[in-house]
Scaffold this motif. Structure first.
Motif, PDB file in Angstrom:
ATOM      1  N   ALA A  56       0.402  -1.006  -0.443  1.00  0.00           N
ATOM      2  CA  ALA A  56      -0.426   0.040  -0.566  1.00  0.00           C
ATOM      3  C   ALA A  56       1.134   1.326   0.200  1.00  0.00           C
ATOM      4  N   ARG A  57       0.729   2.283  -0.326  1.00  0.00           N
ATOM      5  CA  ARG A  57       1.263   3.200  -0.994  1.00  0.00           C
ATOM      6  C   ARG A  57       0.968   4.753   0.289  1.00  0.00           C
ATOM      7  N   ASP A  58       0.229   4.062   1.032  1.00  0.00           N
ATOM      8  CA  ASP A  58      -0.343   5.627   1.895  1.00  0.00           C
ATOM      9  C   ASP A  58       0.439   4.856   3.185  1.00  0.00           C
ATOM     10  N   SER A  60      -0.721   5.180   6.664  1.00  0.00           N
ATOM     11  CA  SER A  60      -1.843   5.071   7.335  1.00  0.00           C
ATOM     12  C   SER A  60      -2.969   3.972   7.021  1.00  0.00           C
ATOM     13  N   ARG A  61      -3.036   4.142   6.011  1.00  0.00           N
ATOM     14  CA  ARG A  61      -3.970   3.455   5.103  1.00  0.00           C
ATOM     15  C   ARG A  61      -3.553   1.792   5.582  1.00  0.00           C
ATOM     16  N   GLY A  62      -2.431   1.270   4.670  1.00  0.00           N
ATOM     17  CA  GLY A  62      -1.845   0.099   5.381  1.00  0.00           C
ATOM     18  C   GLY A  62      -1.440  -0.368   6.032  1.00  0.00           C
ATOM     19  N   ARG A 205      -9.201   4.553 -22.236  1.00  0.00           N
ATOM     20  CA  ARG A 205      -8.101   4.352 -21.338  1.00  0.00           C
ATOM     21  C   ARG A 205      -7.312   3.473 -20.106  1.00  0.00           C
ATOM     22  N   TYR A 206      -8.204   3.087 -19.504  1.00  0.00           N
ATOM     23  CA  TYR A 206      -8.472   2.156 -18.635  1.00  0.00           C
ATOM     24  C   TYR A 206      -8.838   0.567 -19.440  1.00  0.00           C
ATOM     25  N   SER A 207      -9.258   0.903 -19.999  1.00  0.00           N
ATOM     26  CA  SER A 207      -9.169  -0.488 -20.820  1.00  0.00           C
ATOM     27  C   SER A 207      -8.069  -1.153 -21.219  1.00  0.00           C
ATOM     28  N   SER A 242     -18.239  -4.510  -5.836  1.00  0.00           N
ATOM     29  CA  SER A 242     -18.602  -3.058  -5.218  1.00  0.00           C
ATOM     30  C   SER A 242     -17.429  -2.885  -4.827  1.00  0.00           C
ATOM     31  N   THR A 243     -16.714  -2.220  -5.208  1.00  0.00           N
ATOM     32  CA  THR A 243     -15.501  -1.177  -4.219  1.00  0.00           C
ATOM     33  C   THR A 243     -14.858  -0.038  -4.677  1.00  0.00           C
ATOM     34  N   GLU A 244     -14.477   0.586  -4.237  1.00  0.00           N
ATOM     35  CA  GLU A 244     -13.644   2.314  -4.372  1.00  0.00           C
ATOM     36  C   GLU A 244     -13.471   2.601  -6.153  1.00  0.00           C
TER      37      GLU A 244
HETATM   38  N1  LIG Z   1     -13.965  -3.816  -9.170  1.00  0.00           N
HETATM   39  C1  LIG Z   1     -13.950  -4.144 -10.348  1.00  0.00           C
HETATM   40  O1  LIG Z   1     -15.406  -4.290 -10.369  1.00  0.00           O
HETATM   41  C2  LIG Z   1     -12.829  -4.512 -11.142  1.00  0.00           C
HETATM   42  C3  LIG Z   1     -13.155  -5.412 -11.971  1.00  0.00           C
HETATM   43  C4  LIG Z   1     -12.291  -5.358 -13.614  1.00  0.00           C
HETATM   44  C5  LIG Z   1     -10.786  -5.661 -12.785  1.00  0.00           C
HETATM   45  N2  LIG Z   1     -10.553  -4.614 -11.185  1.00  0.00           N
HETATM   46  C6  LIG Z   1      -9.319  -4.568 -11.464  1.00  0.00           C
HETATM   47  O2  LIG Z   1      -9.435  -4.724  -9.410  1.00  0.00           O
HETATM   48  C7  LIG Z   1      -7.913  -4.005  -8.772  1.00  0.00           C
HETATM   49  C8  LIG Z   1      -8.496  -3.715  -8.128  1.00  0.00           C
HETATM   50  O3  LIG Z   1      -9.653  -2.400  -7.322  1.00  0.00           O
HETATM   51  P1  LIG Z   1     -10.344  -2.434  -6.471  1.00  0.00           P
HETATM   52  O4  LIG Z   1     -12.322  -2.431  -7.055  1.00  0.00           O
HETATM   53  O5  LIG Z   1     -10.667  -3.156  -5.494  1.00  0.00           O
HETATM   54  O6  LIG Z   1     -10.484  -0.966  -6.957  1.00  0.00           O
HETATM   55  P2  LIG Z   1     -10.094  -0.069  -5.385  1.00  0.00           P
HETATM   56  O7  LIG Z   1     -10.327  -0.659  -3.901  1.00  0.00           O
HETATM   57  O8  LIG Z   1      -9.699   1.192  -5.335  1.00  0.00           O
HETATM   58  O9  LIG Z   1      -8.387  -0.566  -4.853  1.00  0.00           O
HETATM   59  C9  LIG Z   1      -7.572  -0.439  -5.709  1.00  0.00           C
HETATM   60  C10 LIG Z   1      -6.126  -0.411  -5.117  1.00  0.00           C
HETATM   61  O10 LIG Z   1      -5.107  -0.329  -6.113  1.00  0.00           O
HETATM   62  C11 LIG Z   1      -4.442   1.340  -5.014  1.00  0.00           C
HETATM   63  N3  LIG Z   1      -3.713   1.785  -5.755  1.00  0.00           N
HETATM   64  C12 LIG Z   1      -3.775   2.385  -6.824  1.00  0.00           C
HETATM   65  N4  LIG Z   1      -2.590   3.567  -7.186  1.00  0.00           N
HETATM   66  C13 LIG Z   1      -1.953   2.932  -6.928  1.00  0.00           C
HETATM   67  C14 LIG Z   1      -0.601   3.346  -7.002  1.00  0.00           C
HETATM   68  N5  LIG Z   1      -0.474   4.488  -7.704  1.00  0.00           N
HETATM   69  N6  LIG Z   1       0.652   2.738  -5.476  1.00  0.00           N
HETATM   70  C15 LIG Z   1      -0.080   1.685  -5.337  1.00  0.00           C
HETATM   71  N7  LIG Z   1      -1.042   1.005  -5.115  1.00  0.00           N
HETATM   72  C16 LIG Z   1      -2.027   2.106  -5.812  1.00  0.00           C
HETATM   73  C17 LIG Z   1      -5.494   2.018  -3.845  1.00  0.00           C
HETATM   74  O11 LIG Z   1      -4.820   2.347  -3.728  1.00  0.00           O
HETATM   75  P3  LIG Z   1      -5.016   3.786  -2.384  1.00  0.00           P
HETATM   76  O12 LIG Z   1      -6.226   3.801  -1.153  1.00  0.00           O
HETATM   77  O13 LIG Z   1      -4.310   4.388  -2.191  1.00  0.00           O
HETATM   78  O14 LIG Z   1      -6.287   4.727  -3.922  1.00  0.00           O
HETATM   79  C18 LIG Z   1      -6.247   0.403  -3.703  1.00  0.00           C
HETATM   80  O15 LIG Z   1      -5.407   0.121  -2.726  1.00  0.00           O
HETATM   81  C19 LIG Z   1      -7.419  -3.101 -10.019  1.00  0.00           C
HETATM   82  O16 LIG Z   1      -6.573  -3.321 -11.040  1.00  0.00           O
HETATM   83  C20 LIG Z   1      -8.738  -3.164 -10.821  1.00  0.00           C
HETATM   84  O17 LIG Z   1      -8.614  -2.622 -11.499  1.00  0.00           O
HETATM   85  C21 LIG Z   1     -12.047  -4.005 -10.457  1.00  0.00           C
END
Ligand SMILES: NC(=O)c1ccc[n+]([C@@H]2O[C@H](COP(=O)([O-])OP(=O)(O)OC[C@H]3O[C@@H](n4cnc5c(N)ncnc54)[C@H](OP(=O)(O)O)[C@@H]3O)[C@@H](O)[C@H]2O)c1
Length: 341
Positions: A56-58, A60-62, A205-207, A242-244
């Motif tokens: 984790a990059r932060d 306190s969150r980590g 871009r994400y895709s 369902s995540t952030e």
């Molecule tokens: N949720 C979906 O429906 C879905 C579908 C397909 C694929 N995914 C993929 O699943 C993975 C996890 O996503 P999630 O849905 O669980 O979302 P999430 O809760 O936002 O998790 C993303 C994580 O990546 C970290 N992160 C972002 N930028 C970073 C950086 N520069 N350095 C280190 N860590 C970083 C975030 O840390 P911070 O808290 O510090 O930002 C967070 O811990 C991602 O790769 C996403 O593309 C998700």
């Protein structure tokens, strides 16, 4: 809230407590593990005995996430341990610093899980080594590339040990199928395309970064196979979860409302969203059938799926690899030449 949690993907009967073997003795690094899918992945792996590094990059969150997991697994006879690893994947230098921190603590790594990812509306860049490039491409692809390169010696060493089963798992997305035209990964001009801040362009871009995840995994597998290194690489789609991540992708307006509604109706919980990663990282079936799983792409939670035509494009994978190597080298040369205080 989940209204129709089981419509999506014919949701499975995966049971981590019985389907995951004892992981004692295994060292696992999960990136982006302070929230969402990564957090649940780390929690389950630690509950099954692994020594988990929660990237984790932060701070306190980590640390807070690691403590929450310690509290949730304490008292379990199978419990392993969890440790925060400072890891910011946004640039090659910050990624290398995280890898060095890991290497100062460990001399084995059984599973490397590239889970971190950003999903934002708007175009932003990072600058390093005199280069300026797309932040989402840097975080979602280049960070995984550099981290893998930096940790490859320890992964290879672990893979040489008797009965080892080393895996590199990349959380990509089904959205890699939605890339509308063949990207150009030969140089940074190609990486930096689509600078529009709108929702649609941001989504494309994400895709593209998720296509990069798929291409990277397949190319990595093919290079390791050529060297006869017994490491399994798998990319995957975790489902709609369902995540952030998706919630923060668009924060206001009609698209934000639409995303909230779709998530409420169809999304998996973060724990369910971790199942595909957990299967890829731990299932004995994968070790038993290497030809079936090496370089594969999984959909929830254990189904082999086809990648897009661009995902199979060997030239595109080689272009991406060569450009990633070049960019990383330039960025890191700057760090190496900086005077040390
Ligand atoms: N949720 C979906 O429906 C879905 C579908 C397909 C694929 N995914 C993929 O699943 C993975 C996890 O996503 P999630 O849905 O669980 O979302 P999430 O809760 O936002 O998790 C993303 C994580 O990546 C970290 N992160 C972002 N930028 C970073 C950086 N520069 N350095 C280190 N860590 C970083 C975030 O840390 P911070 O808290 O510090 O930002 C967070 O811990 C991602 O790769 C996403 O593309 C998700």
């Amino acid at each position: 809230m989940q209204i129709f949690p089981s419509i999506n993907y014919g949701y499975s009967s995966y049971d981590p407590s019985s389907d995951i073997p004892d992981l004692q003795g295994k060292v696992i690094l999960v990136t982006g593990a302070n929230s969402g899918i990564g957090f649940k992945t780390a929690e389950v792996l630690a509950s099954k005995g692994a020594k988990v590094y929660l990237g984790a990059r932060d701070e306190s969150r980590g640390k807070a996430a690691a403590q929450t997991i310690r509290d949730s697994i304490s008292g379990l006879p199978s419990a392993g341990s969890v440790h925060w690893l400072p890891l910011d994947l946004s640039t090659p230098q910050s990624t290398k610093a995280g890898a060095s921190a890991f290497l100062s603590l460990e001399n084995r790594l059984d599973v490397l899980i590239h889970n971190a990812g950003m999903q934002v509306k708007g175009y932003s860049t990072v600058s390093e080594g005199g280069l300026t490039f797309s932040k989402i491409m840097s975080t979602n692809h280049l960070g995984s590339f550099v981290l893998t390169q930096e940790l490859m010696p320890v992964l290879k060493r672990t893979a040489e040990e008797p009965n080892s089963d080393v895996r590199i798992i990349v959380v990509a997305s089904k959205l890699h199928l939605r890339v509308p035209e063949r990207p150009d990964f030969r140089n940074l001009e190609g990486w930096n395309v689509r600078k529009d801040h709108g929702v649609i362009e941001s989504g494309i871009r994400y895709s593209i970064t998720k296509l990069a995840n798929v291409l990277f995994t397949r190319e990595l597998q093919s290079r390791l196979d050529a060297e006869k290194v017994p490491i399994t690489c798998i990319s995957l789609h975790p489902g709609l979860v369902s995540t952030e991540g998706p919630k923060n992708a668009v924060k206001t307006g009609i698209f934000a409302l639409l995303i909230k509604l779709v998530l409420a109706a169809f999304a998996l919980t973060p724990l369910q969203g971790a199942y595909t990663t957990l299967f890829a990282a731990t299932s004995p079936k994968i070790k038993a059938e290497p030809a079936k799983y090496k370089g594969s792409y999984l959909q929830p939670f254990n189904r082999l799926a086809e990648v897009s035509a661009y995902g199979k494009d060997k030239q595109l994978a080689e272009d991406l690899w060569a450009c990633s190597e070049e960019v990383a080298e330039i960025c890191m040369k700057e760090a190496d030449s900086e005077p040390r205080s």
